[in-house]
Design an enzyme around this catalytic site. Structure first.
Site, mmCIF file in Angstrom:
data_model
loop_
_atom_site.group_PDB
_atom_site.id
_atom_site.type_symbol
_atom_site.label_atom_id
_atom_site.label_comp_id
_atom_site.label_asym_id
_atom_site.label_seq_id
_atom_site.Cartn_x
_atom_site.Cartn_y
_atom_site.Cartn_z
ATOM 1 N N ASP A 1 0.855 -1.184 0.000
ATOM 2 C CA ASP A 1 0.000 0.000 0.000
ATOM 3 C C ASP A 1 0.887 1.228 0.000
ATOM 4 O O ASP A 1 1.807 1.338 0.821
ATOM 5 C CB ASP A 1 -0.905 0.025 1.234
ATOM 6 C CG ASP A 1 -1.998 -1.040 1.179
ATOM 7 O OD1 ASP A 1 -2.084 -1.753 0.159
ATOM 8 O OD2 ASP A 1 -2.759 -1.147 2.158
ATOM 9 N N ASP B 1 -15.279 -3.748 -1.590
ATOM 10 C CA ASP B 1 -14.940 -3.546 -0.184
ATOM 11 C C ASP B 1 -16.247 -3.478 0.599
ATOM 12 O O ASP B 1 -17.076 -2.600 0.332
ATOM 13 C CB ASP B 1 -14.145 -2.259 -0.003
ATOM 14 C CG ASP B 1 -12.904 -2.230 -0.873
ATOM 15 O OD1 ASP B 1 -12.326 -3.313 -1.113
ATOM 16 O OD2 ASP B 1 -12.508 -1.142 -1.327
#
Length: 243
Positions: free
Chosen positions: A8, A129
């Protein structure tokens, strides 16, 4: 089953968030290419890269880092702020093997169909998500009224070959995946599903490998914080996945 080590990127650095919260980041590397090189040395074929600045800002901000990571030769699954056809093309041209479209995909089925027609279903993944079963967008800031399982079925019908499913409640928590929710997701779509969120120990991956035995569309699992905190060994996970 494929293991996807996660990178990330925020502010140019390799970080991990806790439940997707922008103010709960831990920095692990200044250059995201450094963990990518380590993952390649350990035998990984794929990595999962998220441009967090792009996810929160609405357009990719770390394409230069993507290019550096691509130099490792790893196959890159890349997402974060990809909300236009031009953004997707730029990410693919920078070295992504597959892009993950989240917010725009949840809001616009026609956009998903256009991407599949333009780039092919193998290069387009939809990131789903979920919070309590509903789709969250804009870097998990907003929760929609759309059910995650419904979106998964719809995008598969549009030609998308891969869904990246993240259970927000478990992401970055090292508490183990939400297996019940994952199984519902697997049953809702014909697309391959990459599971994300909560892996904290090798037993989690062993259980996922068992689940893949009964659900052929469990493509793989993304592992992030557990690797950085050295709770699991990547070579060991790769061996489990290949068994």
């Amino acid at each position: 089953m494929t293991i996807y080590p996660a990178i990330d990127i925020r502010g140019g650095n390799c970080v991990r968030l806790r439940q997707g919260a922008a103010d709960a980041a831990t920095k692990y590397f200044e250059d995201p290419a450094d963990p990518a090189k380590a993952f390649a040395r350990d035998g990984s074929a794929w990595i999962h890269v998220v441009d967090l600045d792009g996810a929160f800002g609405g357009e990719p901000r770390n394409i230069a880092a993507l290019r550096r990571i691509a130099e490792t030769g790893l196959k890159i699954q890349f997402g974060g702020g990809l909300r236009t056809t031009e953004n997707v093309r730029a990410a693919l041209e920078a070295g992504a093997a597959r892009v993950v479209v989240g917010t725009k995909a949840a809001q616009d089925d026609a956009f998903v169909a256009e991407l599949v027609e333009t780039f092919g279903g193998e290069k387009i993944a939809v990131g789903i998500d979920a919070k309590d079963g509903f789709v969250a967008v804009r870097g998990w800031v907003d929760v929609t009224a759309r059910r995650a399982t419904e979106l998964a079925g719809t995008v598969a019908a549009l030609g998308v070959k891969t869904v990246v499913y993240t259970d927000i409640a478990t992401d970055g928590m090292l508490s183990g995946p939400n297996f019940a929710a994952l199984e519902k997701m697997l049953e809702s779509t014909g697309a391959g599903v990459v599971a994300s969120g909560g892996v904290s120990r090798r037993e989690d991956v062993l259980r996922l490998r068992e689940l893949a035995g009964t659900h052929a569309n469990l493509d793989g699992v993304i592992v992030g914080k557990a690797l950085y905190e050295k709770r699991v060994s990547l070579p060991d996970l790769l061996a489990i996945a290949a068994s």
